[in-house]
Design a protein around this motif. Structure first.
Motif, mmCIF file in Angstrom:
data_model
loop_
_atom_site.group_PDB
_atom_site.id
_atom_site.type_symbol
_atom_site.label_atom_id
_atom_site.label_comp_id
_atom_site.label_asym_id
_atom_site.label_seq_id
_atom_site.Cartn_x
_atom_site.Cartn_y
_atom_site.Cartn_z
ATOM 1 N N ARG A 126 0.830 -1.190 0.000
ATOM 2 C CA ARG A 126 0.000 0.000 0.000
ATOM 3 C C ARG A 126 0.875 1.254 0.000
ATOM 4 N N ARG A 128 3.841 1.438 -0.930
ATOM 5 C CA ARG A 128 4.594 1.498 -2.187
ATOM 6 C C ARG A 128 3.767 2.198 -3.260
ATOM 7 N N ASP A 129 2.493 1.842 -3.328
ATOM 8 C CA ASP A 129 1.626 2.492 -4.315
ATOM 9 C C ASP A 129 1.591 3.998 -4.102
ATOM 10 N N ALA A 133 2.948 6.817 -6.660
ATOM 11 C CA ALA A 133 2.083 7.915 -7.110
ATOM 12 C C ALA A 133 2.730 9.254 -6.799
ATOM 13 N N GLN C 270 -2.620 6.729 -12.897
ATOM 14 C CA GLN C 270 -2.074 5.804 -11.914
ATOM 15 C C GLN C 270 -3.071 4.746 -11.500
ATOM 16 N N ARG C 271 -4.303 5.210 -11.289
ATOM 17 C CA ARG C 271 -5.325 4.351 -10.758
ATOM 18 C C ARG C 271 -5.533 3.132 -11.651
ATOM 19 N N ARG C 274 -1.211 -0.453 -12.092
ATOM 20 C CA ARG C 274 -0.600 -0.673 -10.784
ATOM 21 C C ARG C 274 0.819 -1.197 -10.945
ATOM 22 N N ARG C 276 3.381 -3.857 -10.116
ATOM 23 C CA ARG C 276 3.447 -5.214 -9.536
ATOM 24 C C ARG C 276 4.798 -5.351 -8.892
#
Lengths: 313, 383, 284
Positions: A126, A128-129, A133, C270-271, C274, C276
């Motif tokens: 999480r 990391r996302d 971003a 971005q949404r 993702r 990996r």
């Protein structure tokens, strides 16, 4: 039907895009009518040829033209080349630009590697996302405005110096020199470098790391002898990209150092603004492209020299 | 896993697919058509007057009244530096621009490029101008009028009043002083900068130099390198004088410092003993324009007292105005501003320097080509 | 560990190692925090000072004021520039996504002579310094009479953005096994139908991401637009001209607006794509 199917199967099982391994062997067209690839391929090809390749080719052509009374006229003279390549101003700008870009590349890598490591290995998925971003966002949001903002922070009476004098130290000349220039260039290049390395670190086979640790490697050794070699191509890519961006930049040198001294891109803009000397500006442009081509080739040579010891595919 | 994914997607979007295709096609079509949707189609829509000028001259406070009165819209293409203007002029097909604001010394280049039209002096209130401006030499060619003066200003040394006293900056030699090391900014345009340095070398007129004098100018300029803080865009001139990056900048004037001073920044401009330059901005009608009448009206409007006052009291880039009724209106309606702008009718005002012969008109290089001067400037920057 | 017995060597080692680990972890997180602070600082400064009542962003703060934002909204040139940016951005996004998909699919599906040259042709534009690219495009377009239009800006932006679109879509295509299309062919679909009904929906996230990313690329691009646009300014060109031509306290307010739009576009992209992480590279 089996032959084209094999070709496709072979294609898709291959891991993520690695240029250079295709285009080998005999041409192998799918059994489907050539209509589909033509319909798909022709627009893209034409578009890139007309609006990208042609202008660049035209640029080389212009280097031999002349300007009379602010107007571009076809000709064939070597004057532009001899004038620019022999000009002191150009040499200085070239040396300065190369030096600055090299420093930026080194700094960016030094900063990006530990940061990417932390993001890829020490954060939850999480987090990391969110981190990714947060890295992607600056890449596409108004670089000029952000450089202008750095002026506010670094100027003699700006935010940084206000804080510094608040604790009693004399004001530092932060703006106008190499320090502010590197801050500006890192603002441009660091997010991209970190992103490239994060993706690279993320793609590493974790079992390799486990194996190394099981064999008694300390974390540092794992990092130095397993991870870094494994992401070598990505390191080269990050370095090349950083160098490319820093080499061609015109905003940071102009607003952070007041064009003192000018870089090659500023030289191009100056040459164009005063007297519309397109041919001379084109010479500078072609020279820049030549330098960049050499750098990119050097990068690929460095990357392909040895097979990475820890195979990841 | 992927197969079931794509299966699910396929069934879910089998109708969505055709919708998507239509949407895509529609979007593509719209994107091609869209730009033309913004073009004025109806006759009732305002006419556009295309104006080639220095930045900030289409400010609503200046042109708003004209736009409303004539149901038109002024669209400005900005340039910085006369050379940029010439570049745009030579690359634009006829009809791109209707009015051009040019520095007076570029007029003859514009005329040579066949870019401007002859004007009828009777159309314009030339008699309302100060006598020095009524027959401004740079605007007349073969006895014909090609441009009308809009505003002017002086260029000398702008300095930080907290760091330097007026006495210290009364000569250009202050630029070479130890105190100014690393704090001398430059406007990144060769013409005013090199002109002032030429003045500091005692050259009068500063742009008419033989080979020896030009070499001397280059030498003096190159010796300034250790003092240089940077080569700034106009915006950076404002910010560097404000945030302390530069304490001295030659070749600029009150068009920078007046606005800053009124905002509380401790700066001022002085015309040193060696003299200063005058820049003069003029309006001309562009050849090939389809809106000649409107262009003429615009120039006439710009010389009315109200427009002149607006020009003089613009928030940034304040100019001095040549129209006497404009001065009168300024003193009546904004006496405080008139005093700050030094455009009072009684007492010392901006015309004094002119009368005292401290001012040299800014010109293009007379004996060398623009390119040679530009190259010297480029060399200076790269040192 | 029972109370009273002296600690074993192993335990001492472990404790020391745990302490080292915690310190190094702290250092890593701290470093990361500093890095993000570095990247966030200019954006924060822009937003914060856009509300500064002073004309010039200086210390001390001049008081909170909305007047610059209001001025931006009322400024005709900015409104025009914003509209131009939207038009160019939207057009670029649509065309780049389509062309990017075409290029990615061709690369994925077939092997042919000159394939790497083709991919390079599409992928190369971002590698060329924008000053050079802008200058070349200007010279070329004015030669063929396309200079100075909004369409010209869009056309040049597509060249740039298609590269990103192709990369994104190619990534996604790499996850599509060949069996799917083959199954479709076996069931009687023609290749074009298979593309439209199988591949495109599969790539939907990447297509949407490309759309927003291309829009972001175009929205932020100023150099090419400055060279090629002539009288027509996009928003970044307006900002560049403001920064070159005059001081303008609106810059921070415009900057805030641009930041908001750009970040929104990027986050939207971005949404749909993702990262990996942690998976072995051999595809499952």
């Amino acid at each position: 039907m089996s032959q084209p199917a094999e070709a496709i199967r072979g294609d898709a099982v291959r891991p993520a895009a690695r240029p250079g391994r295709w285009g080998l062997g005999a041409p192998n067209y799918a059994a489907s009518p050539a209509a589909l690839p033509t319909v798909l391929g022709l627009p893209v090809l034409l578009w890139q040829l007309v609006f990208f390749a042609a202008p660049l080719a035209f640029l080389v052509v212009i280097t031999f033209w002349q300007v009379r009374n602010f107007r571009l006229e076809p000709a064939f003279v070597w004057d532009n080349w001899s004038r620019i390549l022999g000009s002191d101003t150009f040499h200085k700008a070239l040396a300065h630009t190369m030096q600055v870009s090299t420093i930026t590349t080194v700094l960016a890598l030094l900063l990006a590697v530990p940061a990417a490591y932390t993001i890829a290995f020490r954060l939850t998925a999480r987090q990391r996302d969110v981190a990714v971003a947060a890295l992607v966002a600056p890449v596409f949001s108004s670089y000029i405005v952000r450089i202008y903002a750095w002026q506010v922070v670094l100027s003699p009476q700006g935010i940084a110096n206000s804080l510094i004098s608040a604790i009693g130290l004399p004001a530092l000349p932060l703006l106008g020199g190499a320090f502010s220039l590197q801050i500006g260039l890192l603002t441009l290049t660091l997010p991209i470098a970190v992103l490239i390395l994060v993706f690279a670190f993320s793609g590493i086979d974790r079992t390799l790391v486990e194996a190394a640790e099981n064999l008694g490697c300390t974390r540092l050794n794992v990092f130095l002898h397993v991870l870094l070699p494994a992401i070598r191509p990505a390191l080269i890519l990050a370095a090349t990209t950083t160098f490319l961006l820093a080499f061609g930049d015109f905003v940071s040198p102009m607003f952070m150092t007041g064009s003192k001294p000018p870089t090659l891109s500023i030289l191009i803009v100056d040459t164009v603004k005063s007297g519309s000397q397109w041919p001379r500006a084109s010479v500078i442009g072609v020279a820049m492209l030549a330098v960049l081509a050499v750098v990119v080739c050097a990068g690929r040579w460095l990357g392909a020299e040895r097979r990475p010891k820890a195979k990841t595919s | 896993m992927q197969k079931s994914d794509s299966n699910a997607k396929r069934s879910a979007s089998s109708t969505g697919l055709s919708r998507r295709a239509v949407l895509k096609a529609g979007a593509a079509a719209t994107s091609i058509v869209a730009p033309s949707l913004w073009l004025p189609v109806h006759a009732a829509d305002p006419v556009t007057l295309n104006y080639l000028a220095w930045p900030g001259n289409a400010d609503p406070t200046i042109v708003g009244e004209f736009e409303k009165a004539n149901n038109c819209k002024i669209r400005i293409k900005e340039y910085v530096g006369g050379d940029q203007m010439m570049a745009v002029v030579n690359q634009s097909p006829p009809g791109t621009f209707d009015v051009v604001m040019a520095d007076a010394e570029y007029m003859h280049l514009l005329k040579a490029a066949n870019f401007i039209e002859e004007l009828n002096p009777a159309d314009y209130p030339l008699k309302d101008l100060w006598p020095e401006f009524q027959k401004f030499p740079l605007h007349w060619f073969d006895g014909k009028l090609y441009g009308v003066i809009l505003d002017f200003g002086y260029l000398g040394i702008s300095y930080n009043t907290k760091m330097f006293t007026p006495k210290e900056v009364s000569s250009y030699s202050v630029l070479f002083s130890e105190k100014a090391k690393g704090k001398v900014g430059f406007f990144d345009w060769y013409l005013p900068s090199m002109g002032c340095i030429s003045l500091s070398n005692g050259n009068r007129p500063p742009f008419d130099l033989d080979a020896a004098k030009f070499d001397g100018l280059k030498k003096k300029m190159f010796s300034l390198k250790p003092q240089a803080a940077g080569f700034y865009t106009i915006a950076d001139i404002f910010s560097s004088m404000t945030n302390g990056r530069a304490h001295l900048i030659p070749g600029i004037g009150e068009w920078i410092t007046l606005g800053l001073r009124m905002d509380g920044v401790p700066v001022d401009t002085i015309i040193p003993d060696e003299g200063g330059l005058q820049y003069t901005e003029s309006l001309s009608i562009v050849k090939g324009t389809a809106k000649r009448d409107l262009a003429r009206k615009f120039i006439q409007y710009s010389l009315t007292p109200r427009a002149q006052v607006a020009m003089a009291t613009k928030v940034d880039n304040r100019k001095s105005i040549p129209s006497i009724p404009g001065w009168k209106l300024l003193n009546e309606t904004k006496p405080k501003e008139a005093e700050i702008l030094r455009m009072t009718l009684k007492g010392p005002n901006v015309m004094d320097e002119y009368k005292a012969k401290k001012i040299q008109l800014r010109q293009l290089p007379q004996k060398q080509s623009i390119e040679v001067w530009n190259d010297a400037w480029g060399q200076f920057k790269a040192l | 560990m029972t109370a009273g017995t002296p600690p074993l060597d192993d335990d001492v080692d472990m404790a020391a190692r745990q302490r080292r680990t915690r310190l190094s972890r702290l250092a890593q997180y701290g470093f990361l925090a500093l890095l993000f602070a570095f990247m966030a600082t200019p954006m924060l400064v822009v937003v914060v000072f856009s509300f500064d009542a002073n004309r010039f962003p200086t210390i001390p703060w001049g008081g909170f004021s909305l007047k610059w934002h209001r001025a931006v909204l009322e400024d005709g040139m900015i409104a025009d520039a914003f509209l131009n940016s939207l038009t160019v951005g939207f057009g670029t996004a649509v065309i780049s996504t389509v062309l990017g998909f075409a290029a990615a699919y061709i690369d994925y599906r077939w092997r042919f002579r000159g394939q790497s040259a083709f991919v390079l042709l599409v992928a190369m534009p971002p590698a060329v310094p924008v000053t050079i690219l802008g200058m070349a495009m200007l010279a070329f377009l004015s030669r063929i009479g396309l200079f100075g239009t909004v369409e010209a800006i869009m056309v040049c932006h597509v060249v740039l953005a298609t590269s990103f679109a192709m990369a994104l879509i190619r990534l996604r295509l790499g996850e599509l096994g060949p069996e799917v299309e083959q199954a479709a062919w076996n069931l009687g679909a023609s290749p074009s139908v298979a593309v439209l009904r199988i591949v495109v929906p599969f790539c939907k996230p990447a297509l949407i991401a490309s759309f927003f990313l291309s829009a972001a690329v175009s929205f932020d691009e100023f150099m090419i637009a400055w060279f090629v646009g002539g009288v027509h300014e996009t928003l970044p060109v307006r900002i560049l001209n403001l920064l070159q031509g005059q001081v303008n306290p609106k810059i921070n307010a415009i900057g805030t607006l641009v930041l908001v739009v750009s970040i929104t576009l990027v986050l939207l992209a971005q949404r749909f794509m993702r990262v990996r992480t942690g998976r072995p590279t051999a595809t499952a």
